[in-house]
Enzyme design. Sequence first.
Site, mmCIF file in Angstrom:
data_model
loop_
_atom_site.group_PDB
_atom_site.id
_atom_site.type_symbol
_atom_site.label_atom_id
_atom_site.label_comp_id
_atom_site.label_asym_id
_atom_site.label_seq_id
_atom_site.Cartn_x
_atom_site.Cartn_y
_atom_site.Cartn_z
ATOM 1 C CG ASP A 60 -31.251 -87.624 28.413
ATOM 2 O OD1 ASP A 60 -31.014 -88.662 28.004
ATOM 3 O OD2 ASP A 60 -31.522 -86.675 28.044
ATOM 4 C CG HIS A 212 -36.670 -87.711 30.129
ATOM 5 N ND1 HIS A 212 -37.237 -87.409 29.047
ATOM 6 C CD2 HIS A 212 -35.680 -86.964 30.330
ATOM 7 C CE1 HIS A 212 -36.722 -86.348 28.362
ATOM 8 N NE2 HIS A 212 -35.809 -85.929 29.491
#
Length: 687
Positions: A60, A212
């Site tokens: 993300d 991430h």
Amino acid sequence: MLMLRGYVNSEILADHRVRPPGATGDVPQDILSGGPVVDTRDGRIGTLRVPDRRLVLTFDDGPDPEWTPKVLDVLKKHDAHAVFFVTGTMASRHPDLVARMVAEGHEIGVHTFNHPDLSYQSPERIDWELSQTQTALAGAAGIRTSLFRPPYSSFADAMDDNSWPVTRHIGERGYLTVLNNTDSEDWKRPGVDEIVRRATPQQGAGAIVLMHDSGGDRSQTVAALDRMLPALEREGYAFHNLSEALDGPSAHTRVLGAELWKGKAWVWLVQASESVTTVLVAGLVVIGALVIGRFALMLLLSALHVRRVRRRGGRWGERPVTEPVTVLVPAYNEAKCIENTVRSLMESEHPVEVLVIDDGSCDGTADIVEAMDLPDVRVVRQANAGKPAALNRGIAHASHDIIVMMDGDTVFEAATVRELVQPFADPGVGAVAGNAKVGNRDSLIGAWQHIEYVMGFNLDRRMYDVLRCMPTIPGAVGAFRRTALERVGGMSEDTLAEDTDITMAIHRDGWRVVYAENARAWTEAPESVQQLWSQRYRWSYGTMQAIWKHRGAILDKGSSGRFGRVGLPLVSLFMVLAPLLAPLFDVFLVYGLVFGPTGATVGAWLGVLGVQAVCAAYAFRLDKEPVRHLVSLPLQQILYRQLMYVVLLQSWITALTGGRLRWQKLRRTGAVEAAPTAGTGARGAAA
């Protein structure tokens, strides 16, 4: 470009609110107990799970220019595919990384444009977040995607009554909502071992793993990924993107035609805004260094100038200059001012001959002077030919070897001529600059010009005096040795700044040009924006002309070369280049106020203003002026300075396009009737 950069960098549209968990009464049980992929397309309500021994790695908040390439390198090393849920802002700024993801077999998902909690947003804002990100993906990789992950999302059983309507809306737009069922919590940076433990599914189950590739230091994520992939591969796991894991069609659709070119245009503009911003920041650094350097130089050299004047004690030679001088007053339609000007000269403590050169006035200027019938005052009439021609006519009729020049709207103090001519006791001095002061300073525009004259002109002249490269003898108050004028051919009509032109010519002829701070002249400054514009436009353009005309001094030898290599660069930097770049201070002030950080921006601007205020206060102290006018300094920086920027820009355009300005006569009001007496400041500047 700055506005676009602020827009893309989420500095104005960002909404950092995060809604706490809420009730789940409206969420279907099949969703709460289902898989991590929620499908609400075409009215369906269902979920999907990843089969056993299949792992969908998701990343993300990227792409990040530092960490995303390292993540991609590790995935490529282990022949693994993943899904990258990108934000529109980052995809717009780093399109090459999006293109690399697609080229290496990874899937792209939308993670909104600005990363807001969508439960707080309107349907229109949600649609904008989706469409703007898709535009960025089209420009970066020529695709659109059907995968979506809401910011701040978690497992399916965390869906609540606030997020469920958003998921329904997203499905109606044709998206699969991809949550996760294995959270590495790498954003907490708990250590490589802990990230690996949390990201590893239990007992061979399939999973969508949340990680991430942006948002801070992701070194632990990269290291954990490099350790985890081979370990899980040995346990029989395969690392697919979502479509591969679900044995479904690709989430990517090729974009063609107008949408593709719209995306490419968007990405190009964003890249341009980043480049332009980089250039502007560099320009801001340059102008900051120039401004601070100029202020430091002015303060240091002005203090040195004061010490030199004190040591000299007003003496320039073995004896003071006492012989009479000729004062030239070129006049064109100065009926409202000329009587005040001539009478102030009659009060002079030094013997003077006054020549009023009437340059074809049609308002009776010459008649007024002749009617005064004053001794040692003569009128020379000529057809209108311009100020340089009038001054040359006056030089030809002058009776004395020292010639003082002043404007027809200016008044001298009784001691002005005496103070102005004393430096000629030094035979090397060819010209002397006096101290021009604004007489009509009671209006706001007048007060701003008063600050400019005291700080910007007279403090500069002290600095240039020490450096021996005075660029301009002000037309309002200056004195010349006749020999110096004759050797350079008199006043030239080559430029619109004949005072700057003649000063540079005298430097190049080997003469010294000095500053006499006590030779004060009170002049009428323009009282309207239009008149001010006309005056400063001529000054700016004329200065550029003079610099260009005397550019050859850079290669000269002796004193001319010294002026060319010291004076011309300083004048070019401080009077032409620095004012052209100075608007960057105000541009970035507005940028900072709009996009943040507001506090730091205002603090920086106030810091620059504080430095200016210190210099202005010092200049006012040297000129023995009351500092009350500095109250308007902040407003001057906000309003008056902007006008000067545009004037200079117009001058640049005129110069670069080869335009030619004509002399423009300013309208006078006769506001400056007489020079103020000692200690009265601006008294006597009465209408």
